[in-house]
Design a protein around this motif. Structure first.
Motif, PDB file in Angstrom:
ATOM      1  N   UNK A 144       0.808  -1.214   0.000  1.00 21.86           N
ATOM      2  CA  UNK A 144       0.000   0.000   0.000  1.00 21.86           C
ATOM      3  C   UNK A 144       0.840   1.263   0.000  1.00 21.86           C
ATOM      4  N   UNK A 145       0.161   2.404  -0.168  1.00 18.49           N
ATOM      5  CA  UNK A 145       0.802   3.718  -0.067  1.00 18.49           C
ATOM      6  C   UNK A 145       2.009   3.857  -0.983  1.00 18.49           C
TER       7      UNK A 145
ATOM      8  N   UNK B 233       3.040  -4.629   6.909  1.00 15.53           N
ATOM      9  CA  UNK B 233       2.790  -3.775   5.756  1.00 15.53           C
ATOM     10  C   UNK B 233       1.818  -2.642   6.084  1.00 15.53           C
ATOM     11  N   UNK B 234       1.054  -2.806   7.165  1.00 14.03           N
ATOM     12  CA  UNK B 234       0.099  -1.761   7.542  1.00 14.03           C
ATOM     13  C   UNK B 234       0.815  -0.520   8.041  1.00 14.03           C
ATOM     14  N   UNK B 235       2.004  -0.688   8.619  1.00 15.44           N
ATOM     15  CA  UNK B 235       2.771   0.456   9.101  1.00 15.44           C
ATOM     16  C   UNK B 235       2.339   0.962  10.453  1.00 15.44           C
ATOM     17  N   UNK B 236       1.623   0.135  11.221  1.00 11.93           N
ATOM     18  CA  UNK B 236       1.183   0.496  12.566  1.00 11.93           C
ATOM     19  C   UNK B 236       1.995  -0.327  13.561  1.00 11.93           C
TER      20      UNK B 236
ATOM     21  N   UNK C  62       1.299   3.649  17.332  1.00  6.58           N
ATOM     22  CA  UNK C  62       1.961   4.764  16.664  1.00  6.58           C
ATOM     23  C   UNK C  62       2.257   4.397  15.215  1.00  6.58           C
ATOM     24  N   UNK C  63       2.624   5.421  14.449  1.00  9.02           N
ATOM     25  CA  UNK C  63       3.112   5.198  13.089  1.00  9.02           C
ATOM     26  C   UNK C  63       4.119   6.303  12.759  1.00  9.02           C
TER      27      UNK C  63
ATOM     28  N   UNK D 184      -9.417   1.352   5.538  1.00 12.07           N
ATOM     29  CA  UNK D 184      -8.606   1.213   4.321  1.00 12.07           C
ATOM     30  C   UNK D 184      -8.060  -0.204   4.167  1.00 12.07           C
ATOM     31  N   UNK D 185      -7.703  -0.846   5.277  1.00 12.01           N
ATOM     32  CA  UNK D 185      -6.991  -2.114   5.202  1.00 12.01           C
ATOM     33  C   UNK D 185      -7.876  -3.347   5.344  1.00 12.01           C
ATOM     34  N   UNK D 186      -9.145  -3.160   5.733  1.00  7.56           N
ATOM     35  CA  UNK D 186     -10.045  -4.305   5.891  1.00  7.56           C
ATOM     36  C   UNK D 186     -11.418  -3.964   5.332  1.00  7.56           C
TER      37      UNK D 186
END
Length: 600
Positions: free
Chosen positions: A70-71, A107-110, A118-119, A162-164
């Motif tokens: 993503x992103x 891959x979610x970045x969390x 946090x991210x 966005x992710x689910x």
């Protein structure tokens, strides 16, 4: 009666009756494997209907495909399926667990940082605004710096949506339809505060390669599960030899010395301390603790900030994040805490003009985790302490416990206007251009010392054993002076001892309480001057702070005398006296009659 629609009929290309669905397939005798094969073959991306209609209402929600990462990760040609999460009343815990599983994908970045989600984000200062925030005045960091932000409920709702693929049952169509992530799901995840979280644990975000505790190098961008470090950026880094020789370490030291070669260090130990700062800037995320580096000079323009900026360029590729100093300890702690929460890799308390003292700084330098207060809130957050802390100032003075936790770097150009000197090169520009070589040089020096078996290790430095055993000892191994310098002289210059001696001299010999001293302060200008640190902004003497001071320094001897606690009095207050005092009890140090409890 209609005949069953079999799996073989579907394979043969026959169409089922109108309205036939998976429930009918089960009635028609389909097996689980046949249903799975049918769904995989017929599933297609779902898109919102452009207009209301029966065909749109009848279409069931299907899995939506997203690029891996993503992103804009560069892997958009490889699709992946968004997991479906059904939101059912009475079963929110199931939706929460599935949502946590989604967030646990790297891959979610969390990431989980202590008990916060946090991210990493890129800091960009506002370019069009008439308002300057208080935080902007007190903390200044370069644009493009990578910092850490805490996820709010709304931000978590956006990420999960966005992710689910969230779905809920719609009575009108009698089927599950897509929806946004319910706020109660995000709220429940955040409220767990780490309980049953499986998200990757983040220790720090780094912008340059560093060493793991086992001596191996982290040089590939991405999350390192062994250390909890996230290396950001796509720069290609220089290869660091696995077992470099001492000769290679000497060559690396020459490379590392180049940006600071023209600075006027007072002694060789100060030059070694500056090199230790450069190495520590790269190694700090993997160390348990590291001392503060204090850069001092007799006058402005000598190059104090330059040393720290070179270290920051190595670690982050940008100049250092700067904190505006203040003599108010509570306010200073807020500013330092803000940088710690943001995950600044290296920060500098710049141009300190007062005696630098802070209990929180002492904790951040020695503790693996530290508790800080969130700005604008009464909430305290416990986070990993991974920032490298520096301070600069003209004739900088460091107080008390902070003194022994500090490495001094002294500069002296021995001229009236050192800022008018001419240099052959721009040190910051050189550090920017040669950043990969400088980082590789720092890592090579430490790895060479490691490969040699850590010979002739320097005497341990309390609370900083791993830093002393690697950074400090490796420089001594290469023939440099000890970067700690003259420890005895630094301790003798500690204003804490002078302050304690002055207070002991001013206090009465006989028994006294902190409250009684508060009454006496109003009557004695000399005592008020000696205890000025305990005066509040409104001019009132703080008996509580003074009582804590007496307890803290009880038994600490200065010139053969010390503060000693006696049995409590009838009011259950702490009673103190000056022990080992050879003064005439009938005379005070100010030449005034000694005041005892009976006289008060």
């Amino acid at each position: 009666m209609n005949s069953p629609y079999s799996f073989a009929d579907w394979q043969a290309g026959k169409r089922p009756k109108k309205g036939w669905d998976c429930a009918d397939a089960i009635d028609d005798g389909w097996t689980g494997k046949q249903l799975d094969a049918f769904m995989r073959a017929t599933a297609r991306p779902w898109t919102p209907p452009q207009q209301a209609g029966k065909a749109a209402e009848d279409a069931p929600p299907q899995a939506e495909r997203l690029p891996v990462g993503g992103n804009g990760s560069g892997a958009s040609e490889t699709p992946r399926i968004k997991p479906k999460i059904a939101v059912v009343k009475g079963e929110i815990h199931r939706a929460v667990q599935l949502a946590i599983a989604v967030l646990s994908n790297q891959e979610t970045g969390i990431f989980a940082r202590a008990d916060e989600l946090v991210r990493p984000v890129t800091h960009l200062a506002p370019s069009q605004t008439l308002t300057v925030t208080k935080q902007g005045e007190n903390v200044s960091r370069p644009d493009g710096s990578v910092i850490v932000t805490t996820l709010t409920e709304a931000a978590l709702v956006e990420v999960l949506t966005e992710r689910a693929l969230f779905v809920k049952f719609n009575l009108r169509v009698k089927d599950f339809v897509p929806c946004d992530c319910p706020p109660e799901v995000a709220r429940t995840i955040l409220a767990r505060k780490g309980h049953n979280w499986t998200m990757p644990r983040l220790r720090a975000v780094i912008s340059a390669p560093t060493l793991r505790p086992d001596g191996t190098v982290i040089n590939e961008p991405g999350y390192d599960a062994k250390t909890g470090l996230l290396l950001v950026g796509e720069r290609l880094w220089r290869h660091v030899p696995e077992n470099p020789s001492k000769r290679e370490a000497v060559d690396a030291l020459a490379v590392l010395s180049e940006p600071i070669a023209s600075l006027p260090f007072v002694s060789e130990s100060d030059r070694a301390a500056a090199l230790a700062l450069l190495i520590t800037s790269v190694l700090r995320p993997g160390l348990k603790a590291a001392p503060m580096f204090a850069v001092s000079a007799p006058s402005a323009g000598t190059g104090k900030s330059l040393v720290v900026d070179v270290a920051a360029v190595m670690a982050t590729g940008r100049r250092v994040a700067v904190i505006t100093p203040t003599p108010d300890e509570a306010e200073l702690e807020k500013r330092i805490g803000a940088c710690a929460l943001a995950g600044d890799q290296i920060l500098s308390i710049d141009n300190v003009t007062h005696i630098l003292r802070s209990d929180q700084l002492c904790q951040m330098l020695t503790q693996d985790e530290v508790q800080v207060r969130v700005l604008g809130s009464s909430k305290n957050v416990r986070i990993p302490a991974t920032s490298l802390i520096c301070a600069t100032g003209n004739n900088l003075t460091v107080y008390g416990d902070l003194n022994r936790r500090t490495i001094q770097i002294r500069l002296d150009a021995k001229m009236e206007r050192p800022e008018e000197r001419h240099f052959k090169f721009d040190a910051i520009d050189l550090a920017m251009r040669k950043r990969p070589e400088l980082v590789a040089a720092a890592l090579t020096i430490v790895r060479a010392y490691w490969s040699a078996g850590l010979p002739n290790m320097a005497p341990p430095m309390g609370n900083f054993e791993d830093w002393s055993g690697l950074v400090r000892s490796s420089l001594i191994w290469l023939g440099l002076a000890d970067c700690r310098g003259d420890v005895a002289a630094q301790r003798a210059a500690d204003p804490e001892k002078d302050e304690l001696a002055e207070i002991i001299e001013a206090l009465p010999i006989g028994p006294f309480t902190a409250r009684e001293i508060g009454i006496r302060v109003a009557e004695s200008p000399l005592l008020r001057e000696a205890l000025s640190f305990f005066m509040e902004r409104n001019g009132v003497f703080s008996s509580k702070r003074f009582g804590r001071y007496l307890a803290r320094y009880s038994g600490t001897r200065i010139g053969g005398r010390c503060i000693e606690q006696m049995p409590r009095d009838n009011s259950n207050s702490s009673v103190w006296r000056i022990a080992g005092d050879d003064r005439d009890p009938s005379k005070s140090s100010q030449g005034e009659p000694e005041i005892g409890m009976a006289d008060w």
